[in-house]
Design an enzyme around this catalytic site. Structure first.
Site, PDB file in Angstrom:
ATOM      1  N   CYS A 115       0.815  -1.219   0.000  1.00  9.72           N
ATOM      2  CA  CYS A 115       0.000   0.000   0.000  1.00  9.72           C
ATOM      3  C   CYS A 115       0.847   1.267   0.000  1.00  9.72           C
ATOM      4  CB  CYS A 115      -0.937   0.006   1.196  1.00  9.72           C
ATOM      5  SG  CYS A 115      -1.850  -1.515   1.381  1.00  9.72           S
ATOM      6  N   HIS A 258      -3.177   6.807   3.303  1.00 10.26           N
ATOM      7  CA  HIS A 258      -3.647   5.535   2.749  1.00 10.26           C
ATOM      8  C   HIS A 258      -4.992   5.208   3.402  1.00 10.26           C
ATOM      9  CE1 HIS A 258      -4.074   1.454   1.627  1.00 10.26           C
ATOM     10  NE2 HIS A 258      -3.620   0.930   2.744  1.00 10.26           N
ATOM     11  N   ASN A 288     -10.169  -0.463   0.940  1.00 11.62           N
ATOM     12  CA  ASN A 288      -8.708  -0.384   0.857  1.00 11.62           C
ATOM     13  C   ASN A 288      -8.282  -0.847  -0.539  1.00 11.62           C
ATOM     14  OD1 ASN A 288      -5.963  -0.815   0.989  1.00 11.62           O
ATOM     15  ND2 ASN A 288      -5.997  -1.863   2.966  1.00 11.62           N
TER      16      ASN A 288
HETATM   17  O1  UT7 Z   1      -3.486  -1.686   3.763  1.00  9.27           O
HETATM   18  C1  UT7 Z   1      -2.670  -2.168   4.762  1.00  9.27           C
HETATM   19  C2  UT7 Z   1      -3.097  -3.484   5.201  1.00  9.27           C
HETATM   20  N1  UT7 Z   1      -4.154  -3.692   6.107  1.00  9.27           N
HETATM   21  C3  UT7 Z   1      -4.661  -2.915   7.096  1.00  9.27           C
HETATM   22  O2  UT7 Z   1      -4.418  -1.777   7.243  1.00  9.27           O
HETATM   23  C4  UT7 Z   1      -5.565  -3.581   8.068  1.00  9.27           C
HETATM   24  C5  UT7 Z   1      -5.244  -3.239   9.493  1.00  9.27           C
HETATM   25  N2  UT7 Z   1      -6.151  -3.887  10.429  1.00  9.27           N
HETATM   26  C6  UT7 Z   1      -7.450  -3.506  10.574  1.00  9.27           C
HETATM   27  O3  UT7 Z   1      -7.913  -2.592   9.911  1.00  9.27           O
HETATM   28  C7  UT7 Z   1      -8.281  -4.222  11.601  1.00  9.27           C
HETATM   29  O4  UT7 Z   1      -7.443  -5.010  12.400  1.00  9.27           O
HETATM   30  C8  UT7 Z   1      -9.397  -5.113  10.961  1.00  9.27           C
HETATM   31  C9  UT7 Z   1     -10.476  -4.233  10.340  1.00  9.27           C
HETATM   32  C10 UT7 Z   1      -8.820  -6.050   9.922  1.00  9.27           C
HETATM   33  C11 UT7 Z   1     -10.068  -5.951  12.055  1.00  9.27           C
HETATM   34  O5  UT7 Z   1     -10.614  -5.086  13.060  1.00  9.27           O
HETATM   35  P1  UT7 Z   1     -10.388  -5.407  14.602  1.00  9.27           P
HETATM   36  O6  UT7 Z   1     -11.130  -4.404  15.381  1.00  9.27           O
HETATM   37  O7  UT7 Z   1      -8.900  -5.518  14.791  1.00  9.27           O
HETATM   38  O8  UT7 Z   1     -11.107  -6.794  14.769  1.00  9.27           O
HETATM   39  P2  UT7 Z   1     -10.521  -8.195  15.233  1.00  9.27           P
HETATM   40  O9  UT7 Z   1      -9.685  -8.796  14.153  1.00  9.27           O
HETATM   41  O10 UT7 Z   1      -9.899  -8.028  16.590  1.00  9.27           O
HETATM   42  O11 UT7 Z   1     -11.835  -9.030  15.397  1.00  9.27           O
HETATM   43  C12 UT7 Z   1     -12.827  -8.705  16.369  1.00  9.27           C
HETATM   44  C13 UT7 Z   1     -13.962  -9.677  16.220  1.00  9.27           C
HETATM   45  C14 UT7 Z   1     -13.530 -11.133  16.160  1.00  9.27           C
HETATM   46  O12 UT7 Z   1     -14.492 -11.903  16.828  1.00  9.27           O
HETATM   47  P3  UT7 Z   1     -14.227 -12.410  18.339  1.00  9.27           P
HETATM   48  O13 UT7 Z   1     -12.987 -13.247  18.263  1.00  9.27           O
HETATM   49  O14 UT7 Z   1     -14.041 -11.161  19.156  1.00  9.27           O
HETATM   50  O15 UT7 Z   1     -15.460 -13.163  18.662  1.00  9.27           O
HETATM   51  C15 UT7 Z   1     -13.591 -11.455  14.695  1.00  9.27           C
HETATM   52  O16 UT7 Z   1     -13.826 -12.831  14.443  1.00  9.27           O
HETATM   53  O17 UT7 Z   1     -14.665  -9.425  15.005  1.00  9.27           O
HETATM   54  C16 UT7 Z   1     -14.777 -10.648  14.255  1.00  9.27           C
HETATM   55  N3  UT7 Z   1     -14.780 -10.319  12.846  1.00  9.27           N
HETATM   56  C17 UT7 Z   1     -15.889  -9.998  12.170  1.00  9.27           C
HETATM   57  N4  UT7 Z   1     -17.178  -9.916  12.559  1.00  9.27           N
HETATM   58  C18 UT7 Z   1     -18.080  -9.548  11.646  1.00  9.27           C
HETATM   59  C19 UT7 Z   1     -13.717 -10.238  11.999  1.00  9.27           C
HETATM   60  N5  UT7 Z   1     -14.143  -9.865  10.774  1.00  9.27           N
HETATM   61  C20 UT7 Z   1     -15.490  -9.719  10.868  1.00  9.27           C
HETATM   62  C21 UT7 Z   1     -16.478  -9.340   9.951  1.00  9.27           C
HETATM   63  N6  UT7 Z   1     -17.751  -9.270  10.369  1.00  9.27           N
HETATM   64  N7  UT7 Z   1     -16.192  -9.037   8.653  1.00  9.27           N
END
Ligand code: UT7
Length: 331
Positions: A115, A258, A288
């Protein structure tokens, strides 16, 4: 002889027609519009149709940028495409773009910096222009991430979109008007390579029945760790680029980051003490788009008339590699 300064002569963008909404995703994986909006800020994203490729979107964005700059394809000396989704492993997407737009006098090559790729491309183009090596350089950030997205993985498939943004860079003299690059700063840390990657399909793990069965040709991301890295690095790299040209965070008129996640953007703005009125955000409409996100955002920020002559505009990216980078533009 007066030293050439790398200016931005034109901008363009292209996105596929098809729009995939959060409501559409609710029918595909176990997710909700509410989760996606609150955790990422994304409402919809553009997704490539069967005829769209990274090189075709790049060519459209490139032609728009050339038109904006008033430069013919035959006057382009170099084409740099930043992408992690080239049409094929080789030849480069840039060579395909060269052919598509008829830029027969241009050298063409890709760079892979996730990115951050557009900021890497701008940095390279700036030094090629200011050293007198080339004059007009097309820098394109383009991705068709939908083809490397695992549409059964809710933790990644809600995040990404397809598109391309392009800038024509060329020499300006000291007294000229118009946007010019006044500083850049880049960084890389390969120890974080596993945090966002496609495990298979390269020379380490060539494609096999096994790799396909195990879904190893799709993006794999440790979202939380990338989030932590991103929130730390964005402010730091912006400050470094500003310091290199004798400016401070108080000088920023527009911050064009970004577009990965609204929460990451809010965090970076907070760290820099920037009110959100100075931060350009369009993640809600595109998701993204990796290397395409900064040039698309810059294009839209300029189109909306927000950026005024003389403004200090700071572009900041981070991503796979790990990589990060910032560019300061005096508009
Ligand atoms: O471009 C550069 C590359 N990438 C990035 O910049 C991404 C950087 N990371 C992020 O933006 C965030 O970490 C994410 C958006 C990917 C994830 O957000 P988060 O607040 O860190 O969520 P998490 O991974 O800690 O997940 C929280 C919960 C989990 O459930 P439990 O374990 O708490 O029960 C996930 O399984 O949310 C769940 N979850 C979802 N729920 C509904 C993960 N994806 C989804 C979804 N819908 N799409």
């Amino acid at each position: 002889m007066t030293r050439a300064i790398a200016g931005i002569l034109g901008l363009g963008m292209a996105v596929p027609d098809k729009v995939l909404t959060n409501a559409d995703l609710e029918t595909m994986v176990d997710t909700t519009d509410e989760w996606i909006k609150t955790r990422t800020g994304i409402s919809e994203r553009h997704i490539a149709g069967p005829d769209d490729t990274t090189s075709s979107l790049s060519a459209k964005a490139a032609m728009a940028a050339l038109d904006d700059a008033g430069i013919r394809p035959s006057e382009v000396d170099a084409i740099i495409v930043a992408t992690i989704t080239p049409d094929m492993i080789f030849p480069s997407a840039a060579c395909l773009v060269q052919d598509k737009i008829g830029a027969r006098n241009a050298v063409a090559f890709d760079i892979s910096a996730g990115c951050s790729g557009f900021v890497y491309g701008v940095t390279l183009a700036r030094s090629l222009i200011e050293s007198g090596t080339y004059r007009n350089i097309l820098v394109v950030g383009a991705e068709v991430l939908s083809r490397i997205t695992d549409w059964t993985d809710r933790s990644t498939c809600v995040l990404f979109g397809d598109g391309a943004g392009a800038a024509v860079l060329g020499p300006r003299s000291e007294g000229d008007e118009g946007p010019r690059i006044i500083s850049t700063s880049l960084g890389s840390d390969g120890s974080g390579a596993d945090l966002i990657h496609i495990p298979a399909g390269g020379s380490l793990m060539p494609a096999s029945e096994e790799t396909v069965k195990n879904r190893l040709h799709f993006i794999s991301m440790a979202g939380n760790q990338v989030y932590k890295f991103a929130t730390k690095i964005m402010g730091d790299i912006a400050l470094d680029a500003l310091q290199k040209c004798g400016l401070t965070k108080e000088d920023i008129d527009w911050f064009v980051p970004h577009q990965a996640n609204i929460r990451i953007i809010l965090h970076a703005a907070d760290k820099l003490g920037l009110p959100m009125e100075k931060v350009f955000v369009n993640v809600e409409r595109y998701g993204n788009t990796s290397a395409a996100s900064i040039p698309i955002a810059l294009f839209e920020a300029r189109k909306s008339g927000l950026i005024k002559p003389g403004n200090i505009v700071v572009l900041v990216g981070f991503g796979a590699g790990l990589t990060w980078g910032a560019a300061v533009v005096r508009w």
